[in-house]
Design a protein around this motif. Sequence first.
Motif, PDB file in Angstrom:
ATOM      1  N   ILE A  61       0.860  -1.175   0.000  1.00  0.00           N
ATOM      2  CA  ILE A  61       0.000   0.000   0.000  1.00  0.00           C
ATOM      3  C   ILE A  61       0.899   1.229   0.000  1.00  0.00           C
ATOM      4  CG2 ILE A  61      -1.761   1.297   1.271  1.00  0.00           C
ATOM      5  CD1 ILE A  61      -2.729  -1.392   2.424  1.00  0.00           C
ATOM      6  N   ALA A  62       0.735   2.088  -0.994  1.00  0.00           N
ATOM      7  CA  ALA A  62       1.528   3.316  -1.120  1.00  0.00           C
ATOM      8  C   ALA A  62       3.028   3.028  -1.089  1.00  0.00           C
ATOM      9  CB  ALA A  62       1.129   4.321  -0.038  1.00  0.00           C
ATOM     10  N   GLY A  63       3.442   1.970  -1.796  1.00  0.00           N
ATOM     11  CA  GLY A  63       4.862   1.663  -1.932  1.00  0.00           C
ATOM     12  C   GLY A  63       5.494   0.943  -0.760  1.00  0.00           C
ATOM     13  N   VAL A  64       4.673   0.450   0.183  1.00  0.00           N
ATOM     14  CA  VAL A  64       5.199  -0.201   1.379  1.00  0.00           C
ATOM     15  C   VAL A  64       4.381  -1.459   1.682  1.00  0.00           C
ATOM     16  CG1 VAL A  64       5.604   0.064   3.867  1.00  0.00           C
ATOM     17  CG2 VAL A  64       5.947   2.014   2.349  1.00  0.00           C
ATOM     18  N   ILE A  65       5.065  -2.589   1.902  1.00  0.00           N
ATOM     19  CA  ILE A  65       4.372  -3.761   2.436  1.00  0.00           C
ATOM     20  C   ILE A  65       4.043  -3.410   3.882  1.00  0.00           C
ATOM     21  CG2 ILE A  65       4.546  -6.181   3.122  1.00  0.00           C
ATOM     22  CD1 ILE A  65       6.581  -6.588   0.872  1.00  0.00           C
ATOM     23  N   CYS A  66       2.758  -3.439   4.225  1.00  0.00           N
ATOM     24  CA  CYS A  66       2.393  -3.014   5.580  1.00  0.00           C
ATOM     25  C   CYS A  66       1.447  -3.982   6.283  1.00  0.00           C
ATOM     26  CB  CYS A  66       1.804  -1.607   5.557  1.00  0.00           C
ATOM     27  SG  CYS A  66       0.435  -1.425   4.458  1.00  0.00           S
ATOM     28  N   CYS A  67       0.934  -4.986   5.564  1.00  0.00           N
ATOM     29  CA  CYS A  67       0.065  -5.957   6.213  1.00  0.00           C
ATOM     30  C   CYS A  67      -0.003  -7.216   5.360  1.00  0.00           C
ATOM     31  CB  CYS A  67      -1.333  -5.384   6.456  1.00  0.00           C
ATOM     32  SG  CYS A  67      -2.250  -4.978   4.960  1.00  0.00           S
ATOM     33  N   ARG A  68      -0.571  -8.249   5.961  1.00  0.00           N
ATOM     34  CA  ARG A  68      -0.732  -9.519   5.248  1.00  0.00           C
ATOM     35  C   ARG A  68      -2.061 -10.147   5.634  1.00  0.00           C
ATOM     36  NH1 ARG A  68       0.021 -14.126   8.230  1.00  0.00           N
ATOM     37  NH2 ARG A  68       0.830 -13.798  10.335  1.00  0.00           N
ATOM     38  N   GLN A  69      -2.522 -11.063   4.786  1.00  0.00           N
ATOM     39  CA  GLN A  69      -3.721 -11.846   5.071  1.00  0.00           C
ATOM     40  C   GLN A  69      -3.423 -13.304   4.761  1.00  0.00           C
ATOM     41  OE1 GLN A  69      -6.459  -9.057   2.744  1.00  0.00           O
ATOM     42  NE2 GLN A  69      -7.860 -10.045   4.179  1.00  0.00           N
ATOM     43  N   PRO A  70      -3.692 -14.213   5.706  1.00  0.00           N
ATOM     44  CA  PRO A  70      -3.478 -15.634   5.444  1.00  0.00           C
ATOM     45  C   PRO A  70      -4.350 -16.124   4.280  1.00  0.00           C
ATOM     46  CG  PRO A  70      -3.739 -15.228   7.794  1.00  0.00           C
ATOM     47  CD  PRO A  70      -4.106 -13.957   7.096  1.00  0.00           C
ATOM     48  N   ILE A  71      -3.745 -16.921   3.396  1.00  0.00           N
ATOM     49  CA  ILE A  71      -4.452 -17.505   2.254  1.00  0.00           C
ATOM     50  C   ILE A  71      -5.071 -18.822   2.700  1.00  0.00           C
ATOM     51  CG2 ILE A  71      -4.227 -18.456  -0.075  1.00  0.00           C
ATOM     52  CD1 ILE A  71      -1.838 -16.503  -0.451  1.00  0.00           C
ATOM     53  N   LEU A  72      -6.390 -18.895   2.624  1.00  0.00           N
ATOM     54  CA  LEU A  72      -7.102 -20.111   3.019  1.00  0.00           C
ATOM     55  C   LEU A  72      -7.165 -21.116   1.880  1.00  0.00           C
ATOM     56  CD1 LEU A  72     -10.045 -18.397   4.940  1.00  0.00           C
ATOM     57  CD2 LEU A  72      -7.903 -19.314   5.878  1.00  0.00           C
ATOM     58  N   ARG A  73      -7.469 -20.622   0.683  1.00  0.00           N
ATOM     59  CA  ARG A  73      -7.547 -21.501  -0.492  1.00  0.00           C
ATOM     60  C   ARG A  73      -7.564 -20.649  -1.757  1.00  0.00           C
ATOM     61  NH1 ARG A  73     -12.401 -21.466   1.943  1.00  0.00           N
ATOM     62  NH2 ARG A  73     -14.237 -20.918   0.738  1.00  0.00           N
ATOM     63  N   LEU A  74      -7.391 -21.312  -2.880  1.00  0.00           N
ATOM     64  CA  LEU A  74      -7.487 -20.684  -4.189  1.00  0.00           C
ATOM     65  C   LEU A  74      -8.600 -21.400  -4.942  1.00  0.00           C
ATOM     66  CD1 LEU A  74      -3.673 -20.508  -5.019  1.00  0.00           C
ATOM     67  CD2 LEU A  74      -5.101 -18.673  -4.139  1.00  0.00           C
ATOM     68  N   ALA A  75      -9.483 -20.636  -5.554  1.00  0.00           N
ATOM     69  CA  ALA A  75     -10.621 -21.223  -6.261  1.00  0.00           C
ATOM     70  C   ALA A  75     -10.632 -20.719  -7.706  1.00  0.00           C
ATOM     71  CB  ALA A  75     -11.924 -20.839  -5.562  1.00  0.00           C
ATOM     72  N   THR A  76     -11.049 -21.566  -8.608  1.00  0.00           N
ATOM     73  CA  THR A  76     -11.187 -21.132  -9.996  1.00  0.00           C
ATOM     74  C   THR A  76     -12.573 -20.556 -10.210  1.00  0.00           C
ATOM     75  OG1 THR A  76     -11.857 -23.352 -10.664  1.00  0.00           O
ATOM     76  CG2 THR A  76      -9.524 -22.819 -10.870  1.00  0.00           C
ATOM     77  N   HIS A  77     -12.654 -19.604 -11.115  1.00  0.00           N
ATOM     78  CA  HIS A  77     -13.926 -18.977 -11.454  1.00  0.00           C
ATOM     79  C   HIS A  77     -13.917 -18.702 -12.956  1.00  0.00           C
ATOM     80  CE1 HIS A  77     -17.445 -16.379 -11.271  1.00  0.00           C
ATOM     81  NE2 HIS A  77     -16.783 -15.570 -12.074  1.00  0.00           N
ATOM     82  N   ALA A  78     -15.011 -19.013 -13.615  1.00  0.00           N
ATOM     83  CA  ALA A  78     -15.173 -18.694 -15.036  1.00  0.00           C
ATOM     84  C   ALA A  78     -16.312 -17.691 -15.162  1.00  0.00           C
ATOM     85  CB  ALA A  78     -15.478 -19.948 -15.841  1.00  0.00           C
ATOM     86  N   ASP A  79     -16.076 -16.609 -15.896  1.00  0.00           N
ATOM     87  CA  ASP A  79     -17.135 -15.609 -16.066  1.00  0.00           C
ATOM     88  C   ASP A  79     -18.108 -16.041 -17.162  1.00  0.00           C
ATOM     89  OD1 ASP A  79     -15.950 -14.983 -18.521  1.00  0.00           O
ATOM     90  OD2 ASP A  79     -15.196 -13.032 -17.864  1.00  0.00           O
ATOM     91  N   ASP A  80     -19.089 -15.206 -17.451  1.00  0.00           N
ATOM     92  CA  ASP A  80     -20.120 -15.535 -18.441  1.00  0.00           C
ATOM     93  C   ASP A  80     -19.550 -15.704 -19.843  1.00  0.00           C
ATOM     94  OD1 ASP A  80     -21.971 -15.404 -16.421  1.00  0.00           O
ATOM     95  OD2 ASP A  80     -22.542 -13.327 -16.843  1.00  0.00           O
ATOM     96  N   GLU A  81     -18.378 -15.108 -20.094  1.00  0.00           N
ATOM     97  CA  GLU A  81     -17.752 -15.213 -21.409  1.00  0.00           C
ATOM     98  C   GLU A  81     -16.755 -16.373 -21.486  1.00  0.00           C
ATOM     99  OE1 GLU A  81     -16.020 -11.405 -22.137  1.00  0.00           O
ATOM    100  OE2 GLU A  81     -17.957 -10.375 -22.046  1.00  0.00           O
ATOM    101  N   GLY A  82     -16.641 -17.130 -20.398  1.00  0.00           N
ATOM    102  CA  GLY A  82     -15.743 -18.279 -20.399  1.00  0.00           C
ATOM    103  C   GLY A  82     -14.307 -17.972 -20.001  1.00  0.00           C
ATOM    104  N   LYS A  83     -14.010 -16.741 -19.576  1.00  0.00           N
ATOM    105  CA  LYS A  83     -12.658 -16.398 -19.118  1.00  0.00           C
ATOM    106  C   LYS A  83     -12.453 -16.978 -17.722  1.00  0.00           C
ATOM    107  CE  LYS A  83     -12.004 -12.077 -21.586  1.00  0.00           C
ATOM    108  NZ  LYS A  83     -11.821 -10.625 -21.428  1.00  0.00           N
ATOM    109  N   ASN A  84     -11.290 -17.596 -17.529  1.00  0.00           N
ATOM    110  CA  ASN A  84     -10.968 -18.189 -16.235  1.00  0.00           C
ATOM    111  C   ASN A  84     -10.217 -17.209 -15.346  1.00  0.00           C
ATOM    112  OD1 ASN A  84     -12.096 -20.741 -16.703  1.00  0.00           O
ATOM    113  ND2 ASN A  84     -10.323 -21.305 -17.935  1.00  0.00           N
ATOM    114  N   TYR A  85     -10.514 -17.258 -14.062  1.00  0.00           N
ATOM    115  CA  TYR A  85      -9.882 -16.412 -13.067  1.00  0.00           C
ATOM    116  C   TYR A  85      -9.521 -17.258 -11.853  1.00  0.00           C
ATOM    117  CZ  TYR A  85     -11.749 -12.498 -15.738  1.00  0.00           C
ATOM    118  OH  TYR A  85     -12.030 -11.614 -16.743  1.00  0.00           O
ATOM    119  N   CYS A  86      -8.716 -16.671 -10.985  1.00  0.00           N
ATOM    120  CA  CYS A  86      -8.370 -17.295  -9.714  1.00  0.00           C
ATOM    121  C   CYS A  86      -8.873 -16.404  -8.596  1.00  0.00           C
ATOM    122  CB  CYS A  86      -6.853 -17.456  -9.603  1.00  0.00           C
ATOM    123  SG  CYS A  86      -6.303 -18.009  -7.982  1.00  0.00           S
ATOM    124  N   ASP A  87      -9.688 -16.956  -7.716  1.00  0.00           N
ATOM    125  CA  ASP A  87     -10.125 -16.244  -6.520  1.00  0.00           C
ATOM    126  C   ASP A  87      -9.186 -16.636  -5.379  1.00  0.00           C
ATOM    127  OD1 ASP A  87     -12.193 -15.056  -7.849  1.00  0.00           O
ATOM    128  OD2 ASP A  87     -13.787 -16.220  -6.897  1.00  0.00           O
TER     129      ASP A  87
END
Length: 141
Positions: A61-87
């Motif tokens: 944030i504003a050029g400085v690492i200042c916080c973190r959030q633990p990653i619980l999982r990664l999920a795939t998501h496809a939009d209405d146009e078929g593009k794949n994303y990672c949540d």
Amino acid sequence: MIHMVKLCVGVSSIEELEGYRNERAHWWGADYGEDVHVHRTRMMPKRAEEMVGQGSIYWVIAGVICCRQPILRLATHADDEGKNYCDIVMSPELVRTVPYPKRPFQGWRYLETKDAPPDLAANGNDDAMELAADLAKLGLI
């Protein structure tokens, strides 16, 4: 274990990030029905197995690492146009870290545990945090 560093684009403070975390997931229909924070990105990390349940996303944030959030999982998501994303599904808890300057970059970067800034004490002083961020921007810490 590996972590991820990501720019928090359009956010100028940890408090602003805290304000976004509850509403952002609903912008793209990523409601997982639980108390989590979701960030959608285009690509699935290749080192996902090393992150899930053990790594964190470190926010710049504003050029400085200042916080973190633990990653619980990664999920795939496809939009209405078929593009794949990672949540990236994260704990809603923001853990403040010792401020660490980071230059701009695109996408994300992997971060080894040995290179990650340490967490600030739970009883951290906001004035000390602000001073540390200013010193980090000057390259003094």
